[in-house]
Design an enzyme around this catalytic site. Structure first.
Site, PDB file in Angstrom:
ATOM      1  CB  THR A 122      -0.901   0.000   1.260  1.00  0.00           C
ATOM      2  OG1 THR A 122      -1.531   1.260   1.395  1.00  0.00           O
ATOM      3  CG2 THR A 122      -0.101  -0.268   2.533  1.00  0.00           C
ATOM      4  CG  ASP A 123      -1.182   4.934  -1.043  1.00  0.00           C
ATOM      5  OD1 ASP A 123      -1.730   4.341  -0.089  1.00  0.00           O
ATOM      6  OD2 ASP A 123      -1.803   5.733  -1.778  1.00  0.00           O
ATOM      7  CD  GLU A 124      -3.418   3.522   4.535  1.00  0.00           C
ATOM      8  OE1 GLU A 124      -3.165   3.385   5.739  1.00  0.00           O
ATOM      9  OE2 GLU A 124      -4.565   3.507   4.075  1.00  0.00           O
ATOM     10  CE1 TYR A 148      -3.509  -2.650   5.729  1.00  0.00           C
ATOM     11  CE2 TYR A 148      -3.284  -0.315   5.200  1.00  0.00           C
ATOM     12  CZ  TYR A 148      -3.376  -1.632   4.797  1.00  0.00           C
ATOM     13  OH  TYR A 148      -3.318  -1.944   3.455  1.00  0.00           O
ATOM     14  CE  LYS A 152      -0.107  -4.597   2.998  1.00  0.00           C
ATOM     15  NZ  LYS A 152      -0.472  -5.952   2.485  1.00  0.00           N
TER      16      LYS A 152
HETATM   17  P1  NAD Z   1      -9.780  -7.393   2.107  1.00  0.00           P
HETATM   18  O1  NAD Z   1      -9.787  -7.051   3.556  1.00  0.00           O
HETATM   19  O2  NAD Z   1     -10.966  -7.109   1.272  1.00  0.00           O
HETATM   20  O3  NAD Z   1      -9.449  -8.935   1.917  1.00  0.00           O
HETATM   21  C1  NAD Z   1      -8.451  -9.592   2.659  1.00  0.00           C
HETATM   22  C2  NAD Z   1      -8.630 -11.089   2.452  1.00  0.00           C
HETATM   23  O4  NAD Z   1      -7.575 -11.742   3.191  1.00  0.00           O
HETATM   24  C3  NAD Z   1      -9.960 -11.621   2.997  1.00  0.00           C
HETATM   25  O5  NAD Z   1     -10.543 -12.513   2.070  1.00  0.00           O
HETATM   26  C4  NAD Z   1      -9.552 -12.356   4.274  1.00  0.00           C
HETATM   27  O6  NAD Z   1     -10.404 -13.467   4.589  1.00  0.00           O
HETATM   28  C5  NAD Z   1      -8.154 -12.823   3.916  1.00  0.00           C
HETATM   29  N1  NAD Z   1      -7.331 -13.065   5.113  1.00  0.00           N
HETATM   30  C6  NAD Z   1      -7.206 -12.272   6.205  1.00  0.00           C
HETATM   31  N2  NAD Z   1      -6.377 -12.861   7.094  1.00  0.00           N
HETATM   32  C7  NAD Z   1      -5.956 -14.027   6.543  1.00  0.00           C
HETATM   33  C8  NAD Z   1      -5.091 -15.064   6.958  1.00  0.00           C
HETATM   34  N3  NAD Z   1      -4.470 -15.026   8.152  1.00  0.00           N
HETATM   35  N4  NAD Z   1      -4.874 -16.097   6.124  1.00  0.00           N
HETATM   36  C9  NAD Z   1      -5.504 -16.171   4.916  1.00  0.00           C
HETATM   37  N5  NAD Z   1      -6.357 -15.236   4.479  1.00  0.00           N
HETATM   38  C10 NAD Z   1      -6.573 -14.166   5.279  1.00  0.00           C
HETATM   39  O7  NAD Z   1      -8.481  -6.675   1.523  1.00  0.00           O
HETATM   40  P2  NAD Z   1      -8.278  -5.962   0.115  1.00  0.00           P
HETATM   41  O8  NAD Z   1      -8.831  -4.606   0.197  1.00  0.00           O
HETATM   42  O9  NAD Z   1      -8.702  -6.891  -0.962  1.00  0.00           O
HETATM   43  O10 NAD Z   1      -6.686  -5.829   0.115  1.00  0.00           O
HETATM   44  C11 NAD Z   1      -5.870  -6.876  -0.400  1.00  0.00           C
HETATM   45  C12 NAD Z   1      -4.416  -6.491  -0.207  1.00  0.00           C
HETATM   46  O11 NAD Z   1      -4.150  -5.268  -0.875  1.00  0.00           O
HETATM   47  C13 NAD Z   1      -4.022  -6.258   1.252  1.00  0.00           C
HETATM   48  O12 NAD Z   1      -2.727  -6.789   1.437  1.00  0.00           O
HETATM   49  C14 NAD Z   1      -4.022  -4.751   1.402  1.00  0.00           C
HETATM   50  O13 NAD Z   1      -3.092  -4.342   2.380  1.00  0.00           O
HETATM   51  C15 NAD Z   1      -3.591  -4.331   0.022  1.00  0.00           C
HETATM   52  N6  NAD Z   1      -4.092  -3.002  -0.390  1.00  0.00           N
HETATM   53  C16 NAD Z   1      -5.429  -2.716  -0.380  1.00  0.00           C
HETATM   54  C17 NAD Z   1      -5.880  -1.490  -0.830  1.00  0.00           C
HETATM   55  C18 NAD Z   1      -7.332  -1.122  -0.846  1.00  0.00           C
HETATM   56  O14 NAD Z   1      -7.643   0.024  -1.185  1.00  0.00           O
HETATM   57  N7  NAD Z   1      -8.249  -2.009  -0.519  1.00  0.00           N
HETATM   58  C19 NAD Z   1      -4.945  -0.549  -1.299  1.00  0.00           C
HETATM   59  C20 NAD Z   1      -3.591  -0.850  -1.249  1.00  0.00           C
HETATM   60  C21 NAD Z   1      -3.164  -2.108  -0.830  1.00  0.00           C
HETATM   61  O1  DAU Z   2      -4.195   3.937   0.395  1.00  0.00           O
HETATM   62  C1  DAU Z   2      -4.366   2.553   0.347  1.00  0.00           C
HETATM   63  C2  DAU Z   2      -5.209   2.092   1.519  1.00  0.00           C
HETATM   64  O2  DAU Z   2      -6.536   2.544   1.250  1.00  0.00           O
HETATM   65  C3  DAU Z   2      -5.185   0.598   1.734  1.00  0.00           C
HETATM   66  O3  DAU Z   2      -3.894   0.182   2.067  1.00  0.00           O
HETATM   67  C4  DAU Z   2      -6.163   0.169   2.829  1.00  0.00           C
HETATM   68  O4  DAU Z   2      -6.213  -1.234   2.911  1.00  0.00           O
HETATM   69  C5  DAU Z   2      -7.536   0.698   2.474  1.00  0.00           C
HETATM   70  O5  DAU Z   2      -8.439   0.404   3.507  1.00  0.00           O
HETATM   71  C6  DAU Z   2      -7.489   2.196   2.221  1.00  0.00           C
HETATM   72  O6  DAU Z   2      -7.210   2.914   3.458  1.00  0.00           O
HETATM   73  P1  DAU Z   2      -7.949   4.293   3.818  1.00  0.00           P
HETATM   74  O7  DAU Z   2      -7.902   4.474   5.265  1.00  0.00           O
HETATM   75  O8  DAU Z   2      -7.465   5.393   2.953  1.00  0.00           O
HETATM   76  O9  DAU Z   2      -9.420   3.900   3.287  1.00  0.00           O
HETATM   77  P2  DAU Z   2     -10.887   4.093   3.936  1.00  0.00           P
HETATM   78  O10 DAU Z   2     -11.850   3.627   2.899  1.00  0.00           O
HETATM   79  O11 DAU Z   2     -10.987   3.525   5.294  1.00  0.00           O
HETATM   80  O12 DAU Z   2     -10.986   5.678   4.054  1.00  0.00           O
HETATM   81  C7  DAU Z   2     -10.815   6.523   2.933  1.00  0.00           C
HETATM   82  C8  DAU Z   2     -10.897   7.959   3.430  1.00  0.00           C
HETATM   83  O13 DAU Z   2     -12.239   8.213   3.861  1.00  0.00           O
HETATM   84  C9  DAU Z   2     -10.022   8.235   4.633  1.00  0.00           C
HETATM   85  O14 DAU Z   2      -9.542   9.574   4.543  1.00  0.00           O
HETATM   86  C10 DAU Z   2     -10.969   8.111   5.820  1.00  0.00           C
HETATM   87  C11 DAU Z   2     -12.293   8.590   5.246  1.00  0.00           C
HETATM   88  N1  DAU Z   2     -13.492   7.963   5.830  1.00  0.00           N
HETATM   89  C12 DAU Z   2     -13.552   6.609   5.888  1.00  0.00           C
HETATM   90  C13 DAU Z   2     -14.666   5.980   6.429  1.00  0.00           C
HETATM   91  C14 DAU Z   2     -14.718   4.468   6.516  1.00  0.00           C
HETATM   92  C15 DAU Z   2     -14.552   8.764   6.273  1.00  0.00           C
HETATM   93  O15 DAU Z   2     -14.488  10.017   6.186  1.00  0.00           O
HETATM   94  N2  DAU Z   2     -15.662   8.146   6.779  1.00  0.00           N
HETATM   95  C16 DAU Z   2     -15.753   6.788   6.894  1.00  0.00           C
HETATM   96  O16 DAU Z   2     -16.797   6.289   7.401  1.00  0.00           O
END
Ligand code: NAD
Ligand code: DAU
Length: 334
Positions: A122-124, A148, A152
């Site tokens: 992630t970019d975080e 989180y 990562k």
């Molecule tokens: P998600 O939370 O939707 O899915 C995570 C999956 O991992 C789920 O199916 C869960 O059951 C599985 N999981 C959790 N713990 C586990 C374990 N111990 N063993 C096996 N499976 C397990 O996540 P996502 O949003 O699809 O993100 C996928 C990946 O991409 C993550 O590594 C996250 O850090 C990264 N990522 C996500 C975003 C985003 O915006 N969603 C952005 C940047 C990076």
């Molecule tokens: O940048 C990549 C990341 O993006 C991933 O690594 C994470 O897995 C993914 O969850 C996401 O993180 P964020 O914290 O940026 O996403 P989230 O959807 O939780 O929130 C997006 C923005 O919206 C953030 O500034 C918080 C705000 N927010 C979020 C929620 C859930 C609100 O204002 N209200 C809300 O209820």
């Protein structure tokens, strides 16, 4: 290619499995997933009887389960994680266990069998930008600020350590905020859409002026696939969506798409340690692998609203059970 996809029943992982099985008729996928609250096997129902697809329920922290699965695959694409920042603030323990120790267990198995390893990050990990700062790139120093993002960042460091120390053939991608089909409705965009469908208010943290760079999930899957097949071993690629917007812009766009007005907005207490801005310079992957995002934010939001409209049973199911308990806790804290 036979790929072990970890976390394939989650949001991005299931989109990736659709992409691989739909694009490469000879590829096979094993999906290893613990089936936490964030997962849904329904996402992959169309593949369940396909001989190229196999689902294994279990944790990436279980070395005895992981090792033979790694042994039979050509590559591992590692998505499995606890992924929600707000949950990591409530309780970091599962984040350390899965994101750090789970990645270590996978790396050990990959090392033992000399397997190609792609790590989805992630970019975080880069921290928070001011409005005038240059976007993150592959040389930006790490500065994670939530449990989180720290978990990562730890896993990224482990992956790089296995490359430098053991010559494990690894790549890493660090991407911005994904949105699209199968996104868990605890995340911002699907939460807004589904709350509005339910006639509920939309919780906006703080002043709503935090900025995220939105990346449509199919563009992200295409980037991961390119890095897996053509990326340079040992390298990192930053993947962004060209979709930087303040949160409140997203809210207003969705209010208007769903015919609602601003009385649906509820400004709530800010997230602890809330990162102000993320932005990605994706010029390396564009220059080296010819990737750039193809879906505009306006188009992507339209597709996402349409998908959630057509999949009411899916998101209502995701919003029941454990999800309700989490929201109770979240609001007690606020
Ligand atoms: P998600 O939370 O939707 O899915 C995570 C999956 O991992 C789920 O199916 C869960 O059951 C599985 N999981 C959790 N713990 C586990 C374990 N111990 N063993 C096996 N499976 C397990 O996540 P996502 O949003 O699809 O993100 C996928 C990946 O991409 C993550 O590594 C996250 O850090 C990264 N990522 C996500 C975003 C985003 O915006 N969603 C952005 C940047 C990076
Ligand atoms: O940048 C990549 C990341 O993006 C991933 O690594 C994470 O897995 C993914 O969850 C996401 O993180 P964020 O914290 O940026 O996403 P989230 O959807 O939780 O929130 C997006 C923005 O919206 C953030 O500034 C918080 C705000 N927010 C979020 C929620 C859930 C609100 O204002 N209200 C809300 O209820």
């Amino acid at each position: 290619m036979k790929i072990l996809v970890t976390g394939g029943a989650g949001f991005i992982g299931s989109n990736f499995i659709h992409f691989i099985l739909g694009t490469y008729p000879k590829d096979e996928v094993i999906n290893l997933d613990l089936l936490t609250y964030a997962s849904n096997l329904e996402n992959l129902a169309v593949w369940k009887d396909d001989p190229r697809y196999r689902f294994v329920k279990g944790s990436i922290t279980d070395a005895a389960l992981v090792e033979p699965l790694v042994a039979e695959c050509d590559a591992i694409v590692h998505f499995a994680a606890e992924s929600h920042v707000d949950r990591s603030i409530l309780d970091p323990s599962a984040f350390i266990e899965t994101n750090v120790r789970g990645t270590y267990v996978l790396l050990e198995a990959a090392k033992k069998h000399g397997k190609r390893f792609h790590h989805v990050s992630t970019d975080e990990v880069f921290g928070s930008l001011g409005l005038d700062d240059a976007p993150f790139n592959e040389r930006t120093p790490y500065d994670p600020r939530s449990p989180y993002s720290a978990s990562k960042a730890s896993s990224d460091h482990l992956v790089r350590a296995y490359f430098h120390t053991y010559n494990l053939p690894v790549t890493i991608s660090n991407c911005s905020n994904n949105y699209g089909p199968y996104a868990c409705p605890e995340k911002f965009i699907p939460l807004i859409i589904t709350n509005l469908f339910e006639g509920k208010k939309v919780p906006v943290y703080g002043d709503g002026m935090q900025v995220r760079d939105w990346l449509y999930v199919s563009d992200h899957c295409r980037a991961i696939d390119l890095v897996l097949r053509q990326g340079k071993i040992g390298e990192t690629y930053c993947v962004g969506g060209n979709g930087e917007r303040p949160n409140i812009w997203i809210v207003k766009q969705l209010l208007s798409a769903l015919g609602k007005d601003e009385s649906s907005i509820e400004y709530v207490k800010d997230r602890a340690g809330h990162d102000r801005r993320y932005a990605i310079d994706f010029s390396k992957i564009e220059r080296e692998l010819g990737w750039r995002p193809s879906v505009t934010l306006e188009e992507g939001l339209k597709n996402t609203v349409a998908w959630f409209k057509e999949n009411e049973v899916w998101w209502k199911n995701m919003k029941s059970g454990e999800y309700e308990k989490y929201y109770e806790k979240q609001y007690q804290k606020r």
